[in-house]
Structure formats: C-alpha cells, structure tokens
Design a protein around this motif. Structure first.
Motif, PDB file in Angstrom:
ATOM      1  N   LEU A  27       0.832  -1.205   0.000  1.00 54.18           N
ATOM      2  CA  LEU A  27       0.000   0.000   0.000  1.00 54.18           C
ATOM      3  C   LEU A  27       0.864   1.250   0.000  1.00 54.18           C
ATOM      4  N   SER A  28       2.040   1.153   0.609  1.00 53.35           N
ATOM      5  CA  SER A  28       3.022   2.238   0.637  1.00 53.35           C
ATOM      6  C   SER A  28       4.371   1.606   0.939  1.00 53.35           C
ATOM      7  N   SER A  29       5.390   2.435   1.089  1.00 48.93           N
ATOM      8  CA  SER A  29       6.711   1.904   1.426  1.00 48.93           C
ATOM      9  C   SER A  29       6.749   1.365   2.846  1.00 48.93           C
ATOM     10  N   LYS A  30       5.732   1.674   3.650  1.00 51.68           N
ATOM     11  CA  LYS A  30       5.724   1.280   5.054  1.00 51.68           C
ATOM     12  C   LYS A  30       4.588   0.341   5.437  1.00 51.68           C
ATOM     13  N   LEU A  31       3.704   0.028   4.485  1.00 53.09           N
ATOM     14  CA  LEU A  31       2.532  -0.777   4.835  1.00 53.09           C
ATOM     15  C   LEU A  31       2.223  -1.772   3.718  1.00 53.09           C
ATOM     16  N   ARG A  32       2.186  -3.059   4.082  1.00 51.60           N
ATOM     17  CA  ARG A  32       1.889  -4.117   3.124  1.00 51.60           C
ATOM     18  C   ARG A  32       0.791  -5.025   3.674  1.00 51.60           C
ATOM     19  N   ILE A  33      -0.001  -5.594   2.765  1.00 53.16           N
ATOM     20  CA  ILE A  33      -0.999  -6.587   3.150  1.00 53.16           C
ATOM     21  C   ILE A  33      -0.692  -7.889   2.426  1.00 53.16           C
ATOM     22  N   GLN A  34      -1.044  -9.012   3.056  1.00 52.69           N
ATOM     23  CA  GLN A  34      -0.817 -10.313   2.461  1.00 52.69           C
ATOM     24  C   GLN A  34      -1.996 -11.241   2.736  1.00 52.69           C
ATOM     25  N   LEU A  35      -2.283 -12.091   1.771  1.00 52.17           N
ATOM     26  CA  LEU A  35      -3.270 -13.155   1.927  1.00 52.17           C
ATOM     27  C   LEU A  35      -2.641 -14.429   1.404  1.00 52.17           C
ATOM     28  N   GLY A  36      -2.711 -15.489   2.185  1.00 49.73           N
ATOM     29  CA  GLY A  36      -2.091 -16.726   1.748  1.00 49.73           C
ATOM     30  C   GLY A  36      -2.641 -17.929   2.476  1.00 49.73           C
ATOM     31  N   TRP A  37      -2.071 -19.073   2.137  1.00 52.96           N
ATOM     32  CA  TRP A  37      -2.460 -20.352   2.721  1.00 52.96           C
ATOM     33  C   TRP A  37      -1.233 -21.012   3.316  1.00 52.96           C
ATOM     34  N   MET A  38      -1.383 -21.542   4.524  1.00 54.43           N
ATOM     35  CA  MET A  38      -0.284 -22.186   5.227  1.00 54.43           C
ATOM     36  C   MET A  38      -0.704 -23.586   5.665  1.00 54.43           C
ATOM     37  N   GLN A  39       0.165 -24.545   5.461  1.00 55.36           N
ATOM     38  CA  GLN A  39      -0.063 -25.897   5.967  1.00 55.36           C
ATOM     39  C   GLN A  39       0.879 -26.159   7.124  1.00 55.36           C
ATOM     40  N   GLN A  40       0.296 -26.518   8.256  1.00 53.71           N
ATOM     41  CA  GLN A  40       1.084 -26.809   9.451  1.00 53.71           C
ATOM     42  C   GLN A  40       1.072 -28.313   9.701  1.00 53.71           C
ATOM     43  N   THR A  41       2.249 -28.887   9.866  1.00 56.33           N
ATOM     44  CA  THR A  41       2.394 -30.318  10.097  1.00 56.33           C
ATOM     45  C   THR A  41       3.080 -30.543  11.432  1.00 56.33           C
ATOM     46  N   THR A  42       2.432 -31.264  12.336  1.00 55.33           N
ATOM     47  CA  THR A  42       3.037 -31.651  13.605  1.00 55.33           C
ATOM     48  C   THR A  42       3.245 -33.162  13.587  1.00 55.33           C
ATOM     49  N   SER A  43       3.728 -33.695  14.707  1.00 55.63           N
ATOM     50  CA  SER A  43       3.934 -35.143  14.785  1.00 55.63           C
ATOM     51  C   SER A  43       2.605 -35.888  14.893  1.00 55.63           C
ATOM     52  N   ASN A  44       1.499 -35.154  15.169  1.00 55.54           N
ATOM     53  CA  ASN A  44       0.200 -35.798  15.375  1.00 55.54           C
ATOM     54  C   ASN A  44      -0.856 -35.444  14.337  1.00 55.54           C
ATOM     55  N   TRP A  45      -0.736 -34.267  13.708  1.00 59.52           N
ATOM     56  CA  TRP A  45      -1.771 -33.862  12.767  1.00 59.52           C
ATOM     57  C   TRP A  45      -1.225 -32.874  11.751  1.00 59.52           C
ATOM     58  N   GLN A  46      -2.028 -32.660  10.700  1.00 60.41           N
ATOM     59  CA  GLN A  46      -1.677 -31.746   9.617  1.00 60.41           C
ATOM     60  C   GLN A  46      -2.926 -30.955   9.258  1.00 60.41           C
ATOM     61  N   LYS A  47      -2.777 -29.634   9.140  1.00 60.30           N
ATOM     62  CA  LYS A  47      -3.966 -28.800   8.938  1.00 60.30           C
ATOM     63  C   LYS A  47      -3.637 -27.558   8.127  1.00 60.30           C
ATOM     64  N   GLY A  48      -4.556 -27.147   7.256  1.00 57.86           N
ATOM     65  CA  GLY A  48      -4.402 -25.932   6.472  1.00 57.86           C
ATOM     66  C   GLY A  48      -5.010 -24.729   7.165  1.00 57.86           C
ATOM     67  N   GLN A  49      -4.410 -23.553   6.930  1.00 53.34           N
ATOM     68  CA  GLN A  49      -4.885 -22.301   7.531  1.00 53.34           C
ATOM     69  C   GLN A  49      -4.793 -21.189   6.499  1.00 53.34           C
ATOM     70  N   LEU A  50      -5.837 -20.372   6.410  1.00 49.02           N
ATOM     71  CA  LEU A  50      -5.723 -19.113   5.694  1.00 49.02           C
ATOM     72  C   LEU A  50      -4.974 -18.132   6.580  1.00 49.02           C
ATOM     73  N   GLN A  51      -4.200 -17.247   5.971  1.00 46.82           N
ATOM     74  CA  GLN A  51      -3.490 -16.234   6.743  1.00 46.82           C
ATOM     75  C   GLN A  51      -3.765 -14.853   6.148  1.00 46.82           C
ATOM     76  N   PHE A  52      -4.248 -13.949   6.986  1.00 42.96           N
ATOM     77  CA  PHE A  52      -4.459 -12.557   6.625  1.00 42.96           C
ATOM     78  C   PHE A  52      -3.481 -11.738   7.463  1.00 42.96           C
ATOM     79  N   SER A  53      -2.602 -10.977   6.815  1.00 50.02           N
ATOM     80  CA  SER A  53      -1.580 -10.274   7.596  1.00 50.02           C
ATOM     81  C   SER A  53      -1.374  -8.848   7.105  1.00 50.02           C
ATOM     82  N   LEU A  54      -1.060  -7.990   8.068  1.00 46.11           N
ATOM     83  CA  LEU A  54      -0.731  -6.582   7.817  1.00 46.11           C
ATOM     84  C   LEU A  54       0.678  -6.366   8.343  1.00 46.11           C
TER      85      LEU A  54
END
Length: 232
Positions: A201-228
C-alpha cells in the motif's frame, strides 16, 4: 466375557475422547496477524513484534491468541538484526464449548538477515531460540529456522503499488524432551509451509493473503493467513 466387554467399552471411550481433542484436519482455519517494526531515530536500536489471533475454523473456535514484542539491535554497516523479546500465548482446545486456554510465557532471541539473488528474489533468514514456560509443564526450549522468499511482480523491489508473491517454510525443533509429570515431546515439533500474494500500500505498509499448511507429529492442517505488515 464381561471383562472383554468392559475393556472394549473403556477403549471406545478413550478413543472418542482422543478424537474429540484433535483438530479437524479437513476444516480450514484462519490466522489474523499484525506485524510491526521500527528503528529509533539516529539509532541502531528499535522494536518489533506481532499480534495474532488464530482460529481452528475461521472464527468462533480460538486456537491461539499470541502477543509478542521485542527490542532490536542492528550493528552499523551490517544487514543483520538481533532481537530479544517476550511473548504471551493462550491456546484454546479444538471444538470445546468452554475454551479453558493453556497459558504460555516465552522469552526469545533471534537473528534475521536478508539478501537478494537473481535481482528479484528477496530472501530473509530467521533463526530463533525460545525459552518457554507452559502451564503445568516443566521449562522447555525450542529452536526455529524460517526461510522467507518474496518476489516482486511489477517492480524490481517492493515499493508502493507493488504486487509480490510470498513464500516461507519454518522448521521447529524441541530442545528438552521431558516436560514433566511423565510427559514427553518429540524431537520434531512442527513445520509450516506458506504461499501467498502481497500488495504494498506504501513503502511502510503491506498486506498479504495466503495459505499455510502446518504439520506436527500428530496432525496436519491448512490455515488461511491474513496479515498486515507495518514499518513506522
């Protein structure tokens, strides 16, 4: 016969209880995140941190509330930033009507440095060491390494009005394996892989939208990520 039936019944109850405690791996969750950093005027010192709300299913089933801030130092003439910080994390249980969160206090140290290859491939490496005090557990530590890769699409660098792709992969390794009361954790804690799209949005402010997959020793799950991402 009765002993067999009783054993089977108790086993079924235990299995149901375990299944109820684990997350639904097919249900997409969401993380809402704000990252900030600043450098004090005419100084090598600054602050950085992030506030995150993580939900097992998008909204209404808290996974975690994370509040983290740290003091930074960048040596003159280097591209390395060191951080010493503190975090407070409250973790909810999946699917429970009563949240009853588990609280963790954490101190961390990290080193972060960046470089550019092939003119447009912006790489950032982050090494983090954590000291963790989790409720009803013994003192624990954890090691983390994250590789971030940002690629600007319509400019050579990420300046105002730039679209960019964002990727990261972070590996978590446990230090102490024994956590008290006979409990243990595996050497491998988890891995997170993310792919997203960002806009400056400017040199000092960015937005992001993405998908993250988290894998542990017991389970695996997808997450949407909204970040500023905010530099001030």
């Amino acid at each position: 016969m009765w002993r067999y039936l009783l054993t089977s019944f108790l086993f079924s109850l235990t299995t149901i209880g375990v299944m109820a405690q684990g997350p639904d791996e097919g249900q997409l969750g969401a993380w809402y995140m704000y990252f900030y950093n600043t450098t004090f005027e005419n100084s090598n010192w600054g602050i950085q941190g992030d506030f995150q709300y993580r939900d097992w299913r998008g909204l209404g089933d808290r996974e975690q509330l994370l509040l983290r801030s740290g003091l930074t130092y960048s040596p003159t003439g280097s591209n390395v930033k060191f951080t010493m910080g503190y975090a407070n994390i409250s973790s909810g249980r999946f699917g429970t009507e009563i949240d009853d969160p588990v609280v963790e206090n954490r101190i961390y140290q990290e080193a972060l440095f960046s470089n550019t290859i092939l003119k447009r491939l912006l790489l950032t490496h982050r090494f983090r060491y954590e000291q963790r005090w989790v409720a009803e557990q013994d003192f624990r530590t954890r090691y983390r390494y994250n590789l971030f890769i940002n690629v600007p699409l319509n400019n050579s660098t990420i300046v105002k009005n730039t679209y960019y792709t964002a990727f990261y992969n972070e590996l978590f390794i446990n230090g102490e394996r024994n956590i008290g009361n006979g409990g243990t954790v595996p050497f491998f804690d988890r891995n997170r892989t993310y792919l997203g799209l960002g806009y400056a949005l400017s040199s000092k402010l960015r937005i992001q939208l993405g998908w993250m997959q988290q894998t542990t020793s017991n389970w695996q799950k997808g997450q949407l990520q909204f970040s500023l991402h905010h530099t001030f």
